[in-house]
Design an enzyme around this catalytic site. Structure first.
Site, short mmCIF file in Angstrom:
data_model
loop_
_atom_site.label_atom_id
_atom_site.label_comp_id
_atom_site.label_asym_id
_atom_site.label_seq_id
_atom_site.Cartn_x
_atom_site.Cartn_y
_atom_site.Cartn_z
N ARG A 188 77.11 -42.96 11.55
CA ARG A 188 77.20 -41.66 12.22
C ARG A 188 76.02 -40.87 11.72
O ARG A 188 75.93 -40.60 10.53
CB ARG A 188 78.52 -40.96 11.87
CG ARG A 188 78.74 -39.63 12.62
CD ARG A 188 79.22 -39.82 14.06
NE ARG A 188 80.47 -40.56 14.10
CZ ARG A 188 81.68 -40.03 13.90
NH1 ARG A 188 81.81 -38.73 13.63
NH2 ARG A 188 82.76 -40.77 13.95
N SER A 235 57.69 -11.38 46.68
CA SER A 235 56.91 -11.01 45.51
C SER A 235 57.30 -9.61 45.08
O SER A 235 57.62 -8.76 45.92
CB SER A 235 55.41 -11.06 45.84
OG SER A 235 54.66 -10.38 44.86
N LYS A 270 53.54 -11.69 50.84
CA LYS A 270 53.64 -13.07 50.37
C LYS A 270 54.95 -13.73 50.78
O LYS A 270 56.00 -13.09 50.84
CB LYS A 270 53.52 -13.14 48.85
CG LYS A 270 52.12 -12.87 48.32
CD LYS A 270 52.02 -13.18 46.84
CE LYS A 270 52.05 -14.66 46.59
NZ LYS A 270 51.97 -14.99 45.15
N ASN A 308 56.37 -16.92 49.17
CA ASN A 308 56.19 -17.95 48.16
C ASN A 308 57.08 -19.16 48.44
O ASN A 308 58.25 -19.01 48.82
CB ASN A 308 56.51 -17.40 46.77
CG ASN A 308 55.56 -16.30 46.35
OD1 ASN A 308 54.36 -16.40 46.59
ND2 ASN A 308 56.08 -15.26 45.73
N ARG A 340 81.04 -37.01 36.87
CA ARG A 340 81.40 -35.95 37.82
C ARG A 340 80.16 -35.29 38.42
O ARG A 340 80.12 -34.96 39.60
CB ARG A 340 82.29 -34.93 37.12
CG ARG A 340 83.66 -35.51 36.77
CD ARG A 340 84.45 -34.62 35.82
NE ARG A 340 85.79 -35.17 35.63
CZ ARG A 340 86.68 -34.70 34.76
NH1 ARG A 340 86.37 -33.67 33.97
NH2 ARG A 340 87.87 -35.26 34.66
#
Length: 472
Positions: A326, A286, A292, A294, A126
């Protein structure tokens, strides 16, 4: 607000879409789906009362189960199937008002590992469907970039330094190739059903099918068909290749994402500024520096690429220490590693699709950076073309030109190289026009255009059409 893991410290996969396919609720849903599918198989084979499958399917509806409670009680038996199975059986008894004995169809001849291994394969199936949809969105965008920028000059870099003239189209095509090749290999993986019974011998299945037209193997094949998983010739309880191959496939896809993110993190630096991530309100901010922007999409993708190899290695470590029929802990260590790989791959794929579909490309900056090295960037091609004109020591003479040029300040090197080259090579052997053509970066792109074309042609199912990139 309820307590739970919302991915606070794993932002790359902190998405409702990722949680819906890989979270605890998704795991419980898949376990219930396996149990419901098995009930249908038994009824179809005449090994459970008529009407059992419908009762079990109704009882297996996810809203009746508390993931937190199941998780806590799983400590008692070491896996979540045991407590969930108790809840499912109780729910089946409530719904079996006609007394048809629907409980006989629940988990008969199965063991917890049958259910959980098949659950993980179903969960992967899925998740992979959604992952590949995003991957194909990414490759479509990269193919468009490769075609649009087939002739956009930039500089190729080797060991952090300027190497040769390159094209951004070829860079995008190489990104495309990495993702498409990893995805194509990944798509070829088979996700197998598991049915082996308590010890992997199908002993209880043999007893169950005695006197019927079915065998444990036909029941296993029917379960695979019900779940959309691959049939197998035999149980694989202790042979974990299905798990490690899935983990390796996920890691390889994430590796290809990481390569793109690593390049973008460099190419979007202000002093390079050849590419920019798509802009969105509130993204890249930031907490302390308001100026900034980023490259947060690349950062998140890179974080996934840094985690994936360790998780894949964990799956191999488990496979290599899978003792007895197992194991005592190795099997259990697979579950979180595989699920985290699925979550990282799906989360990173969504971020990369958004990044590539909205990537901002700045050809002027690419040309500016290319010209930082100037004609020195063509020294390999110059040597190949000019050295034969200078006699036996031609290569040494041209290397001396380069060595002398590199002594000059960076700002003077382009002028110095051209001047020294002109002084070294007589005009009657190489005219000014021929020298100028030789120092044109377009003259030394090799087969860049053909490589670009061949890459896209090799993966036609991944090329598609795209919005492409925006020019800055």
């Amino acid at each position: 607000m309820t307590d739970g893991d919302f991915g606070l410290l794993s932002p790359v996969s902190a998405s409702p879409a990722v949680t819906a396919l890989t979270g605890d609720r998704a795991v419980i849903t898949a376990i219930l789906d396996v149990e419901a599918a098995w009930a249908a198989v038994l009824e179809d084979a005449g090994l459970a009362p008529a009407g059992s499958a419908a009762v079990v399917a109704e009882a297996a509806s996810i809203e009746h189960y508390d993931a937190a409670s199941v998780a806590e009680r799983a400590q008692g038996g070491g896996n979540p199937v045991i407590p969930l199975l108790g809840d499912l059986r109780a729910r089946v008894r409530e719904l079996d008002s006609g007394g048809i004995g629907a409980g006989k169809a629940v988990h008969t001849s199965l063991t917890s590992q049958d259910v959980l291994d098949s659950t993980l394969m179903l969960l992967a199936s899925r998740t992979i469907s959604a992952l590949l949809a995003d991957v194909k969105g990414t490759t479509t965008a990269l193919a468009a970039l490769a075609e649009q920028h087939a002739d956009t000059l930039c500089v190729g870099r080797s060991l952090t330094q300027h190497a040769l003239p390159y094209t951004f189209g070829l860079k995008a095509a190489q990104w495309f190739q990495g993702v498409a090749a990893a995805a194509a290999r990944f798509e070829s993986l088979e996700l197998p059903v598991q049915f082996g019974g308590a010890g992997g011998t199908l002993a209880s299945g043999t007893k169950l099918t005695a006197g019927s037209a079915s065998t444990p193997f036909t029941l296993a094949d029917s379960l695979a068909a019900e779940l959309g998983l691959a049939p197998v010739p035999a149980p694989w309880h202790t042979n974990r290749l299905a798990i490690t191959a899935l983990g390796d496939g996920l890691a390889a896809v994430i590796d290809s994402f990481g390569k793109i993110a690593a390049d973008l993190l460099f190419l979007s630096r202000p002093e390079v500024a050849e590419l920019g991530e798509p802009l969105a309100a509130g993204r890249g901010v930031s907490s302390a520096m308001p100026q900034k922007q980023n490259p947060v999409l690349s950062v998140l993708i890179r974080s996934a690429a840094l985690q994936a190899p360790g998780l894949a290695a964990q799956l191999h470590l488990a496979a290599a220490t899978f003792n007895d029929e197992r194991p005592d802990g190795a099997w259990h260590s697979e579950w979180p590693a595989l699920r985290q790989l699925l979550a990282l791959a799906l989360g990173a794929a969504g971020h990369l699709r958004e990044l590539t579909e909205g990537l901002r490309v700045f050809p002027d900056a690419m040309r500016r950076n290319l010209e930082l090295s100037g004609p020195l960037l063509l020294s390999e091609g110059v040597s190949a073309a000019v050295a034969p004109l200078l006699g036996e020591d031609g290569k040494q003479k041209l290397q001396a030109v380069v060595d002398e040029t590199l002594k000059a300040p960076a700002a003077e090197q382009s002028r110095m190289y051209t001047k020294l080259l002109r002084e070294t090579v007589p005009a009657d052997k190489l005219s000014d026009a021929e020298l100028e053509a030789l120092l044109d970066p377009v003259s030394y792109l090799g087969e860049a255009s053909e490589i670009n074309r061949r890459i896209l042609a090799a993966y036609p199912d991944y090329a598609g059409t795209s919005k492409g990139a925006t020019r800055g």
